[in-house]
Design a protein around this motif. Structure first.
Motif, mmCIF file in Angstrom:
data_model
loop_
_atom_site.group_PDB
_atom_site.id
_atom_site.type_symbol
_atom_site.label_atom_id
_atom_site.label_comp_id
_atom_site.label_asym_id
_atom_site.label_seq_id
_atom_site.Cartn_x
_atom_site.Cartn_y
_atom_site.Cartn_z
ATOM 1 N N LEU A 7 -19.296 53.688 -51.677
ATOM 2 C CA LEU A 7 -18.420 52.713 -52.326
ATOM 3 C C LEU A 7 -18.879 51.303 -51.994
ATOM 4 O O LEU A 7 -19.482 51.057 -50.948
ATOM 5 N N ARG A 8 -18.550 50.386 -52.879
ATOM 6 C CA ARG A 8 -18.839 48.967 -52.679
ATOM 7 C C ARG A 8 -17.610 48.326 -52.035
ATOM 8 O O ARG A 8 -16.525 48.392 -52.602
ATOM 9 N N LEU A 9 -17.801 47.692 -50.868
ATOM 10 C CA LEU A 9 -16.681 47.177 -50.100
ATOM 11 C C LEU A 9 -16.772 45.670 -49.888
ATOM 12 O O LEU A 9 -17.857 45.127 -49.706
ATOM 13 N N VAL A 10 -15.590 45.038 -49.848
ATOM 14 C CA VAL A 10 -15.445 43.667 -49.374
ATOM 15 C C VAL A 10 -14.583 43.741 -48.122
ATOM 16 O O VAL A 10 -13.533 44.401 -48.128
ATOM 17 N N LEU A 11 -15.019 43.067 -47.058
ATOM 18 C CA LEU A 11 -14.290 43.037 -45.786
ATOM 19 C C LEU A 11 -13.805 41.620 -45.531
ATOM 20 O O LEU A 11 -14.587 40.670 -45.648
ATOM 21 N N VAL A 12 -12.517 41.493 -45.159
ATOM 22 C CA VAL A 12 -11.941 40.171 -44.914
ATOM 23 C C VAL A 12 -11.195 40.188 -43.584
ATOM 24 O O VAL A 12 -10.229 40.940 -43.412
ATOM 25 N N ASP A 13 -11.657 39.354 -42.656
ATOM 26 C CA ASP A 13 -11.016 39.229 -41.349
ATOM 27 C C ASP A 13 -11.438 37.892 -40.771
ATOM 28 O O ASP A 13 -12.576 37.471 -40.975
ATOM 29 N N ASP A 32 -21.603 50.439 -49.102
ATOM 30 C CA ASP A 32 -22.309 49.181 -49.291
ATOM 31 C C ASP A 32 -21.335 48.025 -49.092
ATOM 32 O O ASP A 32 -20.371 47.903 -49.844
ATOM 33 N N ILE A 33 -21.568 47.197 -48.076
ATOM 34 C CA ILE A 33 -20.739 46.010 -47.851
ATOM 35 C C ILE A 33 -21.331 44.914 -48.735
ATOM 36 O O ILE A 33 -22.393 44.381 -48.443
ATOM 37 N N VAL A 34 -20.638 44.589 -49.828
ATOM 38 C CA VAL A 34 -21.194 43.639 -50.794
ATOM 39 C C VAL A 34 -20.899 42.196 -50.419
ATOM 40 O O VAL A 34 -21.617 41.292 -50.842
ATOM 41 N N ALA A 35 -19.835 41.956 -49.628
ATOM 42 C CA ALA A 35 -19.498 40.598 -49.207
ATOM 43 C C ALA A 35 -18.430 40.648 -48.125
ATOM 44 O O ALA A 35 -17.702 41.635 -47.999
ATOM 45 N N THR A 36 -18.349 39.556 -47.370
ATOM 46 C CA THR A 36 -17.305 39.406 -46.357
ATOM 47 C C THR A 36 -16.712 38.003 -46.488
ATOM 48 O O THR A 36 -17.336 37.104 -47.050
ATOM 49 N N ALA A 37 -15.515 37.854 -45.951
ATOM 50 C CA ALA A 37 -14.846 36.554 -45.949
ATOM 51 C C ALA A 37 -13.951 36.472 -44.733
ATOM 52 O O ALA A 37 -13.592 37.490 -44.135
ATOM 53 N N ASP A 38 -13.556 35.228 -44.383
ATOM 54 C CA ASP A 38 -12.652 35.044 -43.248
ATOM 55 C C ASP A 38 -11.347 34.378 -43.652
ATOM 56 O O ASP A 38 -10.525 34.052 -42.805
ATOM 57 N N ASN A 39 -11.154 34.164 -44.960
ATOM 58 C CA ASN A 39 -9.901 33.561 -45.418
ATOM 59 C C ASN A 39 -9.548 34.108 -46.806
ATOM 60 O O ASN A 39 -10.396 34.693 -47.487
ATOM 61 N N ARG A 45 -12.170 34.999 -54.367
ATOM 62 C CA ARG A 45 -13.379 34.583 -55.084
ATOM 63 C C ARG A 45 -14.452 35.670 -55.030
ATOM 64 O O ARG A 45 -15.031 36.032 -56.055
ATOM 65 N N ILE A 46 -14.704 36.217 -53.840
ATOM 66 C CA ILE A 46 -15.778 37.212 -53.751
ATOM 67 C C ILE A 46 -15.385 38.542 -54.386
ATOM 68 O O ILE A 46 -16.247 39.244 -54.897
ATOM 69 N N CYS A 47 -14.102 38.868 -54.380
ATOM 70 C CA CYS A 47 -13.679 40.080 -55.091
ATOM 71 C C CYS A 47 -13.881 39.910 -56.595
ATOM 72 O O CYS A 47 -14.344 40.834 -57.272
ATOM 73 N N GLN A 51 -16.684 42.476 -57.646
ATOM 74 C CA GLN A 51 -16.003 43.645 -58.212
ATOM 75 C C GLN A 51 -16.155 44.899 -57.329
ATOM 76 O O GLN A 51 -16.687 45.924 -57.762
ATOM 77 N N PRO A 52 -15.668 44.837 -56.077
ATOM 78 C CA PRO A 52 -15.816 45.990 -55.175
ATOM 79 C C PRO A 52 -14.917 47.150 -55.590
ATOM 80 O O PRO A 52 -13.993 46.991 -56.384
ATOM 81 N N ASP A 53 -15.214 48.312 -55.012
ATOM 82 C CA ASP A 53 -14.348 49.484 -55.180
ATOM 83 C C ASP A 53 -13.168 49.414 -54.223
ATOM 84 O O ASP A 53 -12.088 49.914 -54.523
#
Length: 120
Positions: A7-13, A32-39, A45-47, A51-53
């Motif tokens: 799966l394509r993932l976005v992680l936010v912490d 697959d970690i497609v992007a990360t964010a801290d806010n 924006r990155i979602c 377009q992650p799963d």
């Protein structure tokens, strides 16, 4: 290795060490970690961009939106997006909001439960 499809993932912490740990763990599971964010603003924006799963988001983020706000916005934008709220802040507000939005609520530290929630 993940049992299901990658799966394509976005992680936010807001804690870089948490993002690094989750990235390593979930990549070892075959995702697959497609992007990360801290806010929250960057998370939206990155979602929209990637377009992650699955979106894995903490409740407490930097100034601005919290994880529930992010989940609510993403639920309106993409009702099909699987959202996992991965947090230490488990209280009645968080539990109720997660249930209302139909997002998985996993306490930080429980990587086994996180893997199951990500996989669906």
């Amino acid at each position: 290795m993940t049992v299901g499809p990658a799966l394509r993932l976005v992680l936010v912490d807001n804690d870089r060490a948490v993002i690094d740990l989750l990235s390593l763990d979930l990549e070892l599971e075959g995702h697959d970690i497609v992007a990360t964010a801290d806010n929250g603003e960057d998370a939206l924006r990155i979602c929209d961009e990637h377009q992650p799963d699955v979106l894995v988001v903490d409740f407490r983020l930097g100034p601005g939106m919290n994880g529930i706000d992010v989940a609510r916005q993403m639920h309106m934008r993409r009702p099909d997006l699987r959202i996992v709220l991965f947090t230490n802040y488990i209280n009645q507000f968080v539990v109720s909001a997660a249930a209302e939005l139909d997002v998985a609520l996993i306490e930080k530290g429980n990587l086994h439960a996180l893997r199951r929630a990500v996989a669906g």
